[in-house]
Design a protein around this motif. Structure first.
Motif, short mmCIF file in Angstrom:
data_model
loop_
_atom_site.label_atom_id
_atom_site.label_comp_id
_atom_site.label_asym_id
_atom_site.label_seq_id
_atom_site.Cartn_x
_atom_site.Cartn_y
_atom_site.Cartn_z
N PRO A 1 -10.25 -3.77 43.72
CA PRO A 1 -10.40 -3.96 44.89
C PRO A 1 -9.92 -5.31 45.44
N VAL A 2 -9.36 -5.85 46.44
CA VAL A 2 -8.77 -6.88 46.52
C VAL A 2 -9.15 -7.47 48.14
N PHE A 3 -9.85 -8.50 48.28
CA PHE A 3 -9.87 -9.18 49.66
C PHE A 3 -9.68 -10.59 49.19
N ALA B 1 -10.76 -8.41 40.99
CA ALA B 1 -9.77 -8.95 41.18
C ALA B 1 -9.72 -10.75 40.97
N ALA C 1 -12.99 0.17 49.25
CA ALA C 1 -11.86 -0.02 48.42
C ALA C 1 -11.94 0.60 47.11
N ARG D 1 -15.68 -17.71 38.35
CA ARG D 1 -14.49 -17.72 39.21
C ARG D 1 -13.97 -19.27 39.34
N GLU E 1 -12.93 -17.41 46.76
CA GLU E 1 -14.35 -17.57 46.84
C GLU E 1 -15.06 -15.91 46.78
N ASN F 1 -10.78 -4.43 57.13
CA ASN F 1 -11.81 -4.83 56.20
C ASN F 1 -12.75 -3.52 55.84
N GLY G 1 -14.91 -3.00 52.86
CA GLY G 1 -15.74 -3.66 51.94
C GLY G 1 -15.54 -2.99 50.44
N GLU G 2 -15.91 -3.49 49.47
CA GLU G 2 -15.73 -3.41 48.04
C GLU G 2 -15.88 -1.70 47.60
N GLN H 1 -12.88 -12.67 37.07
CA GLN H 1 -14.59 -13.05 36.22
C GLN H 1 -14.58 -11.77 35.04
N ARG I 1 -26.48 -9.30 50.70
CA ARG I 1 -26.64 -8.35 49.75
C ARG I 1 -28.28 -7.74 49.81
N LYS J 1 -17.23 -13.16 47.84
CA LYS J 1 -17.38 -12.65 49.06
C LYS J 1 -18.87 -12.32 49.39
N TYR J 2 -19.63 -12.61 48.52
CA TYR J 2 -21.32 -12.29 48.79
C TYR J 2 -22.14 -13.41 48.55
N GLU K 1 -7.51 -12.65 47.68
CA GLU K 1 -7.78 -13.04 46.44
C GLU K 1 -6.01 -13.47 46.03
N1 UDP Z 1 -13.96 -7.28 47.76
C1 UDP Z 1 -13.26 -6.22 48.71
N2 UDP Z 1 -13.39 -6.12 49.98
C2 UDP Z 1 -14.40 -7.07 50.44
C3 UDP Z 1 -15.29 -7.80 49.64
C4 UDP Z 1 -14.91 -7.96 48.18
O1 UDP Z 1 -12.32 -5.55 48.16
O2 UDP Z 1 -14.95 -7.04 51.59
C5 UDP Z 1 -13.54 -7.23 46.38
C6 UDP Z 1 -13.07 -8.80 45.94
O3 UDP Z 1 -11.82 -9.22 46.01
C7 UDP Z 1 -13.14 -8.54 44.35
C8 UDP Z 1 -14.59 -7.71 44.35
O4 UDP Z 1 -14.31 -6.85 45.55
O5 UDP Z 1 -12.36 -7.99 43.66
C9 UDP Z 1 -16.05 -8.36 44.07
O6 UDP Z 1 -16.12 -9.44 45.05
P1 UDP Z 1 -16.62 -10.73 44.68
O7 UDP Z 1 -15.90 -11.52 43.22
O8 UDP Z 1 -16.83 -11.76 45.76
O9 UDP Z 1 -18.06 -10.48 44.33
P2 UDP Z 1 -18.95 -11.13 43.29
O10 UDP Z 1 -18.44 -11.40 41.88
O11 UDP Z 1 -19.35 -12.82 43.69
O12 UDP Z 1 -20.08 -10.38 43.21
#
Ligand code: UDP
Ligand code: MG
Length: 246
Positions: A13-15, A98, A80, A201, A205, A74, A76-77, A101, A213, A207-208, A17
Motif C-alpha cells: 500500500p502506498v500513500f 512502502a 489498499a 523510517r 512521514e 484515499n 486507507g491502508e 521499515q 488509531r 500516516k498514523y 511515499e
Molecule cells: N498507507 C496507505 N494509505 C493510507 C495510510 C497509509 O496506503 O491512508 C500506507 C503507507 O504508505 C505505508 C503503510 O500504509 O506503506 C503503513 O503506513 P505508515 O508507515 O505510515 O504506518 P506506521 O508504520 O507509521 O504504523
C-alpha cells in the motif's frame, strides 16, 4: 477469483511515499529474483497527493514485474491491501509497507514458514519507532487480545505472508489490516508468527498518530469480538454432499 498463476504477489500500500519507492524496489526485486519463484509486485497507490504515482509509473519501465493500481480517493491502508488482494495472482501474498521499515531480506523466511500454515505474521524484533508508538502498541495488543480472545504478538506489523485463497473469506473494513491474523484464525486457518527485522523510517512521514488509531482500534476490537461469536468458519460448515436432485 482468478487461478493462481504465480507463486508470490507482494502487495504494497502506498500513500505519499515518493522518496521511498525507488530504494524500496531496488531492494525488493533482487531478493525475489534470488528465490527462484515466479512473482509480481503490486503497488496500490492510495490516491497519493505527492508524486508517488508518477514515480511508480517510471519504475514500471525498469521493473517489469511491477504492477501499479491506483485508488481515485484515499481509502486507507486496509482498503489498499484489499485492492491488492483482489488483483493479486500469486498463491502467496506478501504484504509489506512502502516506507522501508520492513526488510525485504525477510521475505524468504516468511515464505519458508508457510509450510504447514495459511498465514505467517511478522513480529518486529527491535521496533524502530518512537516510544509513544511502542507503548501505545503494547497496550493496544494486550487490549485487542483480551477482547478478541486471540494471542497475536504484534498485530500492527503488516509484514506477512498470506495464502491468497484464505483471504476470500475475510470481511473487508477500514482497520482490517490490524485484525487479519485474528480474522483468519476465526475462519479456521493456521496462523504462525516469526520475528522480523524492523528499521526506522528515514523518508516521508508516518500516516498514523496515537489519536487516529486508538479510538478506531477500540471500536474495531468489539466488532471483531462480535464477529467471533457470529461468523461461521468455512471448514466446519462445509456441506458434506451436494444434493443434485431437483
Ligand atoms: N498507507 C496507505 N494509505 C493510507 C495510510 C497509509 O496506503 O491512508 C500506507 C503507507 O504508505 C505505508 C503503510 O500504509 O506503506 C503503513 O503506513 P505508515 O508507515 O505510515 O504506518 P506506521 O508504520 O507509521 O504504523
Ligand atoms: Mg511505517
Amino acid at each position: 477469483m482468478e487461478p493462481d498463476v504465480l507463486d508470490i504477489s507482494v502487495v504494497i500500500p502506498v500513500f505519499n511515499e515518493e522518496e521511498n519507492l525507488g530504494p524500496l524496489l531496488a531492494e525488493t526485486v533482487p531478493v525475489l529474483e534470488s528465490m527462484n519463484r515466479s512473482f509480481e509486485i503490486l503497488c496500490v497507490d492510495d490516491a497519493s497527493t505527492d508524486g508517488s504515482l508518477e514515480v511508480l509509473r517510471e519504475l514500471q519501465r525498469k521493473y517489469p514485474p511491477l504492477r501499479v493500481i491506483s485508488h481515485r480517493v484515499n481509502c486507507g491502508e486496509s482498503a489498499a491491501e484489499a485492492t491488492g488482494f483482489a488483483h493479486a495472482r500469486g498463491r502467496w501474498i506478501v504484504t509489506m509497507d512502502a516506507d522501508q521499515q520492513n526488510d525485504p531480506a525477510d521475505i524468504p523466511a516468511l515464505i519458508k514458514a508457510t509450510s504447514g500454515a495459511d498465514a505467517v505474521c511478522g513480529v518486529r524484533r527491535k521496533r524502530q519507532d518512537d516510544w509513544v508508538k511502542r507503548i501505545s502498541s503494547k497496550i493496544a495488543n494486550g487490549f485487542r487480545n483480551r477482547i478478541t480472545g486471540d494471542r497475536i504478538s504484534d498485530a500492527g506489523c503488516t509484514f506477512r505472508a498470506l495464502r491468497r485463497e484464505a483471504l476470500r473469506e475475510i470481511p473487508r473494513f477500514n482497520g482490517m489490516h490490524r485484525f487479519l491474523p485474528t480474522l483468519l484464525r476465526l475462519q479456521g486457518y493456521r496462523v504462525v508468527e516469526i520475528s522480523v527485522n524492523h528499521r526506522p523510517r528515514t523518508r516521508g512521514e508516518s500516516k498514523y498518530g496515537v489519536g487516529n488509531r486508538a479510538m478506531r482500534g477500540l471500536v474495531d476490537c468489539f466488532a471483531v469480538r462480535w464477529w467471533r461469536r457470529r461468523c461461521f468458519p468455512t471448514e466446519r460448515c462445509r456441506a458434506d454432499t451436494e444434493d443434485t436432485t431437483r
